[in-house]
Design a protein around this motif. Structure first.
Motif, mmCIF file in Angstrom:
data_model
loop_
_atom_site.group_PDB
_atom_site.id
_atom_site.type_symbol
_atom_site.label_atom_id
_atom_site.label_comp_id
_atom_site.label_asym_id
_atom_site.label_seq_id
_atom_site.Cartn_x
_atom_site.Cartn_y
_atom_site.Cartn_z
ATOM 1 N N LEU A 166 0.831 -1.207 0.000
ATOM 2 C CA LEU A 166 0.000 0.000 0.000
ATOM 3 C C LEU A 166 0.864 1.254 0.000
ATOM 4 C CD1 LEU A 166 -2.964 -0.750 2.450
ATOM 5 C CD2 LEU A 166 -3.126 -0.096 0.036
ATOM 6 N N ALA A 167 1.927 1.236 0.792
ATOM 7 C CA ALA A 167 2.815 2.397 0.856
ATOM 8 C C ALA A 167 3.471 2.670 -0.493
ATOM 9 C CB ALA A 167 3.881 2.178 1.920
ATOM 10 N N THR A 168 3.714 1.608 -1.257
ATOM 11 C CA THR A 168 4.316 1.761 -2.585
ATOM 12 C C THR A 168 3.295 2.217 -3.614
ATOM 13 O OG1 THR A 168 5.945 0.036 -2.104
ATOM 14 C CG2 THR A 168 5.559 0.564 -4.419
ATOM 15 N N CYS A 169 2.107 1.598 -3.586
ATOM 16 C CA CYS A 169 1.073 1.893 -4.586
ATOM 17 C C CYS A 169 0.363 3.222 -4.332
ATOM 18 C CB CYS A 169 0.041 0.772 -4.619
ATOM 19 S SG CYS A 169 0.687 -0.826 -5.139
ATOM 20 N N GLN A 170 0.188 3.573 -3.058
ATOM 21 C CA GLN A 170 -0.507 4.812 -2.695
ATOM 22 C C GLN A 170 0.329 5.581 -1.676
ATOM 23 O OE1 GLN A 170 -3.360 5.864 -4.098
ATOM 24 N NE2 GLN A 170 -3.462 4.012 -5.366
ATOM 25 N N PRO A 171 1.460 6.135 -2.123
ATOM 26 C CA PRO A 171 2.408 6.754 -1.180
ATOM 27 C C PRO A 171 1.851 7.953 -0.426
ATOM 28 C CG PRO A 171 2.990 7.249 -3.456
ATOM 29 C CD PRO A 171 1.923 6.210 -3.523
ATOM 30 N N GLY A 172 0.877 8.631 -0.966
ATOM 31 C CA GLY A 172 0.342 9.818 -0.290
ATOM 32 C C GLY A 172 -0.874 9.546 0.560
ATOM 33 N N ALA A 173 -1.311 8.305 0.616
ATOM 34 C CA ALA A 173 -2.555 7.984 1.312
ATOM 35 C C ALA A 173 -2.350 7.871 2.820
ATOM 36 C CB ALA A 173 -3.144 6.687 0.770
ATOM 37 N N GLU A 174 -3.396 8.206 3.560
ATOM 38 C CA GLU A 174 -3.415 7.991 5.005
ATOM 39 C C GLU A 174 -3.805 6.536 5.260
ATOM 40 O OE1 GLU A 174 -5.581 10.076 8.837
ATOM 41 O OE2 GLU A 174 -6.793 9.687 7.041
ATOM 42 N N LEU A 175 -2.966 5.804 5.974
ATOM 43 C CA LEU A 175 -3.226 4.399 6.269
ATOM 44 C C LEU A 175 -3.726 4.268 7.704
ATOM 45 C CD1 LEU A 175 -0.094 2.673 4.665
ATOM 46 C CD2 LEU A 175 -2.321 3.164 3.624
ATOM 47 N N HIS B 154 -4.916 -2.682 -6.898
ATOM 48 C CA HIS B 154 -6.254 -2.462 -7.442
ATOM 49 C C HIS B 154 -6.942 -1.244 -6.842
ATOM 50 C CE1 HIS B 154 -6.105 -7.001 -8.336
ATOM 51 N NE2 HIS B 154 -5.841 -6.327 -9.443
ATOM 52 N N VAL B 155 -6.338 -0.644 -5.816
ATOM 53 C CA VAL B 155 -6.913 0.581 -5.263
ATOM 54 C C VAL B 155 -6.985 1.652 -6.349
ATOM 55 C CG1 VAL B 155 -6.544 2.470 -3.617
ATOM 56 C CG2 VAL B 155 -6.172 0.094 -2.908
ATOM 57 N N ALA B 156 -5.977 1.713 -7.202
ATOM 58 C CA ALA B 156 -5.952 2.713 -8.275
ATOM 59 C C ALA B 156 -7.137 2.554 -9.211
ATOM 60 C CB ALA B 156 -4.639 2.606 -9.055
ATOM 61 N N SER B 157 -7.577 1.312 -9.453
ATOM 62 C CA SER B 157 -8.729 1.082 -10.336
ATOM 63 C C SER B 157 -10.001 1.669 -9.734
ATOM 64 C CB SER B 157 -8.917 -0.423 -10.571
ATOM 65 O OG SER B 157 -7.777 -0.985 -11.190
ATOM 66 N N LEU B 158 -10.152 1.508 -8.419
ATOM 67 C CA LEU B 158 -11.324 2.091 -7.756
ATOM 68 C C LEU B 158 -11.275 3.612 -7.816
ATOM 69 C CD1 LEU B 158 -11.639 -0.110 -4.516
ATOM 70 C CD2 LEU B 158 -12.485 -0.581 -6.823
ATOM 71 N N LEU B 159 -10.103 4.175 -7.573
ATOM 72 C CA LEU B 159 -9.979 5.629 -7.550
ATOM 73 C C LEU B 159 -10.202 6.244 -8.930
ATOM 74 C CD1 LEU B 159 -6.918 6.038 -5.150
ATOM 75 C CD2 LEU B 159 -9.354 6.226 -4.619
ATOM 76 N N ARG B 160 -9.808 5.531 -9.964
ATOM 77 C CA ARG B 160 -10.051 6.048 -11.319
ATOM 78 C C ARG B 160 -11.546 6.170 -11.597
ATOM 79 N NH1 ARG B 160 -5.319 3.093 -12.785
ATOM 80 N NH2 ARG B 160 -6.530 1.211 -13.244
ATOM 81 N N ARG C 128 -13.966 -1.437 -1.210
ATOM 82 C CA ARG C 128 -14.730 -0.370 -1.841
ATOM 83 C C ARG C 128 -14.156 0.998 -1.494
ATOM 84 N NH1 ARG C 128 -20.543 -1.370 -0.417
ATOM 85 N NH2 ARG C 128 -19.934 -3.480 -1.001
ATOM 86 N N ALA C 129 -14.406 1.954 -2.382
ATOM 87 C CA ALA C 129 -14.024 3.351 -2.167
ATOM 88 C C ALA C 129 -15.297 4.182 -2.097
ATOM 89 C CB ALA C 129 -13.121 3.842 -3.299
ATOM 90 N N VAL C 130 -15.343 5.124 -1.167
ATOM 91 C CA VAL C 130 -16.540 5.944 -0.978
ATOM 92 C C VAL C 130 -16.138 7.385 -0.743
ATOM 93 C CG1 VAL C 130 -17.837 4.018 0.045
ATOM 94 C CG2 VAL C 130 -16.568 5.560 1.531
ATOM 95 N N ARG C 131 -17.050 8.278 -1.040
ATOM 96 C CA ARG C 131 -16.856 9.668 -0.644
ATOM 97 C C ARG C 131 -17.191 9.763 0.842
ATOM 98 N NH1 ARG C 131 -15.490 12.316 -5.033
ATOM 99 N NH2 ARG C 131 -16.218 11.484 -7.021
#
Length: 287
Positions: free
Chosen positions: A23-32, A92-98, A148-151
């Protein structure tokens, strides 16, 4: 937009050792955020070692409760929920965010048949998907997926409606459809989980049956109760026609069936009004 990734975890130290670095590699700016649901292993320590914020509970409250605590702690405008057991690939987080960038309010990672725990679970999930699709009028590819990703602001509107157990995906999905928030599905493969599952077939078999009723009550109760009411009425009318033709009278059984039809219809009508008021109250409370 700032992204928060919430991972509910109960005794998932091994899964986190594999998931958090990716996750740190794929989404480096995300809050974990790892929500430690009363773990007895090194879950919290492993999470902190990999730079995640840890929200701990002194005892296990359930997967849904962990989701709610994580959603409250998240500071991002978009929240991604995913399992900590290694089943969901961080790539696959990137696919949801797209898909979220296209304007959707919720994007769900939909599992194929190979991603189900077993044949029984696959059949049950297929039934839920068909029932929920019929209830909402929209194709629901995976009602129970926890990826899942949500607002964040949309999701928090219904946070008090979410159960503390495992059926938070069902509740949140139906709540979003009921409130006319847009939902999309992205197909994803699912890996074999690390460690033991916390789902127990005997206990959760009853829970899965209750999910069917929850699907109806969360969206439109009358859509389920009305066909049942009409069924009772049709049987009562048929039985009355039979008894009138054979013995020439209106029997107590016909009265019972007609009464059941009226009672079921009224229950559905009242449930429909309660459901509407529940969502109205949720919206006012959030505003």
């Amino acid at each position: 937009m700032r992204i928060s990734i919430v991972l509910p975890a109960k005794n998932e130290a091994e899964g986190l050792r594999r998931t958090l670095p990716k996750l740190a590699t794929c989404q480096p700016g995300a809050e974990l955020i790892v929500v430690d649901d009363g773990s007895t292993d090194e879950t919290a320590e492993v999470a902190r070692q990999h730079g995640a914020c840890v929200v701990s509970a002194p005892y296990s409250m359930g997967n849904g409760a962990a989701i709610k605590r994580g959603a409250r702690a998240a500071s991002g405008e978009i929240i991604v929920f995913m399992d900590a057991d290694g089943q969901h690939d961080p790539a696959h987080v990137a696919s949801l965010l797209r898909r979220m960038d296209e304007g959707y309010d919720m994007v769900v990672g939909a599992r194929d048949a190979s991603g189900q725990a077993n044949v029984g679970r696959s059949a049950a999930n297929g039934l839920y998907n068909h029932l929920a699709s019929w209830m909402t009028g929209h194709r629901i590819a995976d009602l129970t997926s926890g990826f899942r990703a949500v607002r964040a602001d949309r999701f928090r509107e219904f946070i008090h409606l979410l159960p503390n157990g495992f059926s938070y995906p069902t509740t949140s999905t139906m709540a979003f459809f009921r409130s006319a928030y847009s939902v999309a599905y992205v197909p994803i493969p699912v890996a074999k989980r690390l460690g033991r599952s916390h789902i127990k077939p005997m206990r959760d078999g009853v829970r899965f049956l209750l999910i069917i009723f929850k699907i109806a009550t969360l969206y439109s109760p009358l859509k389920l109760f009305l066909p049942v009411s009409l069924g009772f009425f049709a049987v009562g009318l048929s039985y009355y026609a039979y008894t009138f033709a054979t013995v020439g009278r209106f029997t107590n059984m016909s009265v019972l069936l007609f009464s059941a039809a009226v009672i079921v219809f009224l229950i559905g009508l009242i449930s429909e009004q309660i459901t509407g008021l529940t969502y109205l109250a949720a919206r006012k409370e959030h505003d």
